[in-house]
Design a protein around this motif. Structure first.
Motif, mmCIF file in Angstrom:
data_model
loop_
_atom_site.group_PDB
_atom_site.id
_atom_site.type_symbol
_atom_site.label_atom_id
_atom_site.label_comp_id
_atom_site.label_asym_id
_atom_site.label_seq_id
_atom_site.Cartn_x
_atom_site.Cartn_y
_atom_site.Cartn_z
ATOM 1 N N ALA A 1 3.789 -0.532 8.897
ATOM 2 C CA ALA A 1 5.310 -0.540 8.108
ATOM 3 C C ALA A 1 6.247 -0.280 9.136
ATOM 4 O O ALA A 1 7.468 -0.762 9.228
ATOM 5 C CB ALA A 1 5.220 0.394 7.157
ATOM 6 N N GLY B 1 7.080 2.473 4.756
ATOM 7 C CA GLY B 1 8.245 1.446 4.850
ATOM 8 C C GLY B 1 9.520 1.980 4.138
ATOM 9 O O GLY B 1 10.509 1.668 4.509
ATOM 10 N N ILE C 1 9.809 2.705 -4.507
ATOM 11 C CA ILE C 1 8.848 1.684 -4.470
ATOM 12 C C ILE C 1 8.451 1.160 -5.627
ATOM 13 O O ILE C 1 8.428 1.589 -6.624
ATOM 14 C CB ILE C 1 7.602 2.136 -3.757
ATOM 15 N N ALA D 1 3.400 1.527 2.153
ATOM 16 C CA ALA D 1 4.480 1.414 1.397
ATOM 17 C C ALA D 1 5.403 2.860 1.416
ATOM 18 O O ALA D 1 6.636 2.570 1.708
ATOM 19 C CB ALA D 1 3.884 1.416 -0.041
ATOM 20 N N VAL E 1 10.709 -1.539 -0.587
ATOM 21 C CA VAL E 1 9.320 -2.177 -0.668
ATOM 22 C C VAL E 1 8.715 -2.344 -2.158
ATOM 23 O O VAL E 1 9.070 -2.016 -3.011
ATOM 24 C CB VAL E 1 8.518 -0.724 -0.176
#
Length: 457
Positions: free
Chosen positions: A332, A25, A109, A22, A32
């Motif tokens: 990712a 990304g 996120i 995460a 995300v």
């Protein structure tokens, strides 16, 4: 499998693999969403690596005093307060949860507390009680982890026969504990409770303790454990393990021997997490169709279907937290178009943190391989700690280091340097050129690298 770079990334599972995926990304500019049905950190933080190391560290003084007392250099007693240790452990883990949540929020996120109910093309269907949500994605990273293995007749019953999580939460040490499984989990927990005064028995059906490691390492482990009073047995098959009428654990071996203990721990490895409905329909494959070992098969880019990645334990490649984190970051970045090549992390180190500690990276020596080695008995730090059992060993292929193993006092601390040496394939000349600190445990690693290489019998 190739596709256009993703813009929307959904990650399922917030253990080491999913959490790092995460963050990677988000750093790559993706939108995300991280889905987690339980606690941040997964098994490693909550019920595995971290709690175990906390218990090992907070009971270590027992070993230190025992070692010096045997040398007639110290007297006295150390009595760890297990209830206080557990309270501290909970505070540390809670603080880590908070720090992780803040890091995710800062990275932008979205964290969704829900279970992945199913998947369909481009959509993750999640549920939290009666609440459901369909989350669209361009790329999906499954970081589902794994679950404790069990077999008919050998599985936790929630009474006296337990899994790892409740054993790591004891506030009082049981008078006796039988552990089924002599891998890293079983060996580490056996040392924790031995230090706390528990009578510990360890059994494993494999022909030796620490069966995934060098056979000579297993010999040292067996010698040290038995010297410390642990009844450690390899090559022993279990017929049944149940909670008796009197509330104790009753272990029956194939030969008919019965071992009764206050508690029993089942630590016989890991199985894949439950398969996700709809995943097979997306084109995913499974390394083994059995529901007990349904690892998600992945290609060289960690994809199991176009745009669907499986990282960490759930793909069955390497069941280690740091391997999961590495895979998560790669997945990712690959989804974002920043990693065009296949996943190629190089050698992955592994460690056991019990007594003795074990470190290995790269190849295990096979008969005929060129090996060089050195014993811990000559190491001044090991001598000072009165803990000199074990050795370090290098495996050589084509004049380069292909594997390093160590078993003994503080061996896990050698892991990072050993990984660099194996990853770069150091020659003897390169090893000679590196200056090691003196005195230090790494000097045994140096002695092994510079010793004469001989074919292994």
């Amino acid at each position: 499998m190739t596709a256009s770079p993703a813009k929307r990334l959904v990650v399922v599972g917030a253990g080491p693999g999913g959490y790092e995926a995460a963050l990677a990304g988000a750093a790559a500019g993706l939108a995300v969403t991280l889905v987690e049905r339980g606690k941040l950190g997964g098994t490693c933080l909550n019920w595995g690596c971290i709690p175990t190391k906390h218990l090992l560290a907070t009971t270590l003084a027992v070993d230190a005093l025992e070692a010096q007392a045997k040398q007639k250099l110290a007297t006295g007693t150390v009595t760890p307060d297990l209830a206080a240790i557990q309270a501290k452990k909970k505070k540390l883990i809670a603080a880590t949860h908070s720090a992780m949540a803040k890091t995710l929020e800062k990275a932008g996120i979205r964290l969704v507390a829900a279970n992945l109910a199913s998947v369909s093309p481009g959509v993750a269907h999640v549920a939290a009680g009666a609440q459901t949500e369909d989350i669209p994605f361009d790329a999906l990273i499954l970081a589902l982890g794994s679950r404790a293995a069990s077999f008919p007749g050998v599985k936790p019953d929630g009474k006296a026969v337990l899994g790892v999580a409740p054993v790591l939460d004891f506030t009082e040490a049981p008078a006796s504990l039988v552990i089924v499984g002599a891998g890293a989990i079983g060996l580490e927990i056996s040392e924790v409770y031995r230090r706390l005064g528990t009578k510990v028995t360890v059994v494993d059906a494999a022909p030796r303790l620490a069966p995934a490691e060098d056979p000579d390492v297993s010999k040292v482990v067996a010698q040290v454990m038995r010297k410390r009073g642990i009844d450690a047995r390899a090559g022993v098959k279990v017929a049944s393990l149940v909670t008796d009428e009197d509330g104790k654990a009753r272990l029956t071996l194939d030969g008919g021997e019965v071992i009764v203990a206050d508690k029993a721990l089942v630590a016989i490895g890991r199985f894949a997490a439950t398969m996700v409905p709809g995943l097979a329909e997306l084109g995913a494959a499974f390394a083994n169709p059995s529901p007990n070992r349904a690892w998600i098969a992945t290609d060289e880019t960690l994809q199991t279907a176009p745009g669907v990645y499986a990282v960490g334990d759930c793909n069955g490649r390497t069941l280690l937290a740091h391997a999961a984190a590495s895979q998560g970051v790669y997945a990712a970045r690959h989804a974002a178009g920043l990693e065009p090549g296949p996943y190629a992390p190089g050698p992955i180190p592994g460690c056991y943190y019990g007594a003795p500690e074990i470190m290995r990276v790269g190849a295990i020596a096979a008969p005929g391989d060129l090996v060089s080695e050195a014993a811990f008995v000559a190491n001044p730090i090991a001598q000072a700690h009165a803990d000199t059992a074990g050795f370090a060993r290098a495996v050589w292929k084509d004049g380069k280091v292909a594997g390093l193993t160590a078993v003994g006092h503080g061996a896990s601390a050698m892991g990072s340097l050993a990984t660099v040496i194996v990853a770069e394939g150091w020659t003897r000349e390169r090893c000679e050129a590196l200056v090691f600190p003196h005195p230090g445990l790494d000097e045994t690693l140096r002695a092994a690298l510079l010793a004469e290489a001989k074919p292994k019998a």
